[in-house]
Scaffold this motif. Structure first.
Motif, PDB file in Angstrom:
ATOM      1  N   UNK A 220       0.837  -1.196   0.000  1.00 27.75           N
ATOM      2  CA  UNK A 220       0.000   0.000   0.000  1.00 27.75           C
ATOM      3  C   UNK A 220       0.874   1.248   0.000  1.00 27.75           C
ATOM      4  N   UNK A 221       0.930   1.903  -1.140  1.00 27.29           N
ATOM      5  CA  UNK A 221       1.780   3.085  -1.286  1.00 27.29           C
ATOM      6  C   UNK A 221       1.251   4.273  -0.496  1.00 27.29           C
TER       7      UNK A 221
ATOM      8  N   UNK B  11       8.463   1.187   3.822  1.00 21.48           N
ATOM      9  CA  UNK B  11       8.765   2.331   2.977  1.00 21.48           C
ATOM     10  C   UNK B  11       8.577   1.874   1.540  1.00 21.48           C
ATOM     11  N   UNK B  12       7.695   2.550   0.818  1.00 25.12           N
ATOM     12  CA  UNK B  12       7.364   2.123  -0.543  1.00 25.12           C
ATOM     13  C   UNK B  12       7.609   3.279  -1.497  1.00 25.12           C
ATOM     14  N   UNK B  13       8.823   3.339  -2.053  1.00 26.63           N
ATOM     15  CA  UNK B  13       9.181   4.399  -2.978  1.00 26.63           C
ATOM     16  C   UNK B  13       9.267   5.757  -2.301  1.00 26.63           C
TER      17      UNK B  13
ATOM     18  N   UNK C 182       9.177   6.922  -7.357  1.00 27.12           N
ATOM     19  CA  UNK C 182       7.955   6.214  -6.989  1.00 27.12           C
ATOM     20  C   UNK C 182       8.053   4.716  -7.209  1.00 27.12           C
ATOM     21  N   UNK C 183       7.296   3.989  -6.417  1.00 28.85           N
ATOM     22  CA  UNK C 183       7.207   2.540  -6.587  1.00 28.85           C
ATOM     23  C   UNK C 183       6.390   2.235  -7.835  1.00 28.85           C
ATOM     24  N   UNK C 184       6.523   1.037  -8.375  1.00 24.90           N
ATOM     25  CA  UNK C 184       5.702   0.683  -9.544  1.00 24.90           C
ATOM     26  C   UNK C 184       4.232   0.591  -9.163  1.00 24.90           C
TER      27      UNK C 184
END
Length: 332
Positions: free
Chosen positions: A196-197, A218-220, A225-227
């Protein structure tokens, strides 16, 4: 039918505790073991002082499969998210607030126990970990810098909490020290993962669709940014070396050449790399667990070393990883 909840989020209160009049900042083992997780108002501690009640709450959540990240005795968003994750796992109304129903389900088991430092704990240490990737690449390994740091990761603790419980210890082999017991790692088979971004959470679902584990992540970042969309797990590498390529990934410092950075818990991706079908992206560990969901990543999904080790043991190639915005286990 929903129940009325009057408790405040953990990040907005300091929980009271009952330990026979002892002050929270003393952090004796018995203070944590006899603490009662009840939300009856606020009690201000000195900035950065671990609260025995928060320590207890974090450990109980960790044992239940909803990770608070680093167990440090400090309130914050990762604690709120862990409460929300626990609620989702137990089919309770999800709001990230500690109330009597949540507290009663978490139980009242002992938290702190003694541990004898072994010779193995003191083996393989390094003097320091440089910031520069070029200097890292010249090292033989990126191990722990002290026994205290090694124990902090083994028992999911913040290094300050380790020292607060053992202020006089030299952490030499044969010494008896106090640590928290986060319990055994979760087991099972993960069929699907949600990253969950929006909330900074990773949710692992079992083959029957139930929520098996929840982790802060931590997501991007805004710059990296994360995909998006759905991807799959390709494989798992434990204690991976890290290939730094400034043209393909990002530029660190003044390093313009491809570098091979040695393995170790203090390496750029920690102790585990879960490879994804999206090129250059993965779910991995970190050398700085206290920064999880506080500092951005270079597009990947970053967990504490112990959380990614637990997750890696439950996944196989082909597991779906879905990058979403808004999870059912997020505080409302």
């Amino acid at each position: 039918m929903s129940s009325m909840k009057t408790a405040l989020p953990i990040s907005l209160l300091a929980l009271a505790f009952s330990v026979g009049g002892a002050a929270a900042r003393e952090l004796r083992p018995e203070d944590i073991n006899t603490a009662s997780i009840v939300s009856i108002g606020t009690e201000k501690l000195a900035p950065g002082d671990p609260d025995p009640v928060i320590v207890r709450l974090q450990v109980l959540l960790d044992r239940a499969g909803s990770s608070p990240g680093v167990i440090d005795g400090l309130s914050g968003e990762n604690v709120d998210k862990a409460v929300a994750g626990f609620e989702a796992m137990n089919n309770l109304p999800v709001d990230g607030k500690l109330d009597p129903q949540v507290a009663s389900r978490l139980g009242n088991a002992p938290i702190v126990e003694s541990y004898v430092v072994s010779a193995e704990d003191a083996a393989g240490l390094v003097d320091k970990i440089p910031e520069d990737y070029g200097e890292k690449a010249r090292m033989q390994s990126l191990g722990y810098t002290s026994v205290a740091e090694k124990l902090s990761e083994q028992f999911h603790m913040g290094i300050d909490l380790v020292h607060a419980l053992n202020p006089a210890s030299q952490f030499a082999p044969g010494d008896t020290v106090w640590v928290v017991n986060p319990g055994p790692p979760r087991d099972g088979k993960v069929k699907r993962i949600e990253a969950d971004r929006k909330t900074g959470q990773v949710l692992a679902y079992a083959t029957d669709g139930s929520l098996l584990a929840v982790y802060p992540a931590t997501i991007g970042s805004e710059d990296n940014p994360a995909p998006s969309g759905k991807h799959k797990v390709k494989g798992v590498a434990r204690m991976p070396v890290y290939r730094y390529d400034p043209k393909r990934n990002f530029k660190q410092g003044k390093n313009n050449k491809v570098l091979t950075i040695p393995k170790g818990p203090n390496g750029p991706v920690g102790t585990v790399w879960i490879d994804l079908t999206e090129p250059t992206y993965g779910i991995h560990g970190t050398p700085e667990p206290k920064l999880i969901d506080k500092v951005g990543s270079h597009g990947c999904v970053r967990l504490t070393n112990w959380d990614v080790e637990e997750l890696a043991a439950m996944v196989k190639p082909g597991v779906m990883v879905d990058f979403v915005k808004g999870s059912p286990a997020a505080p409302k």
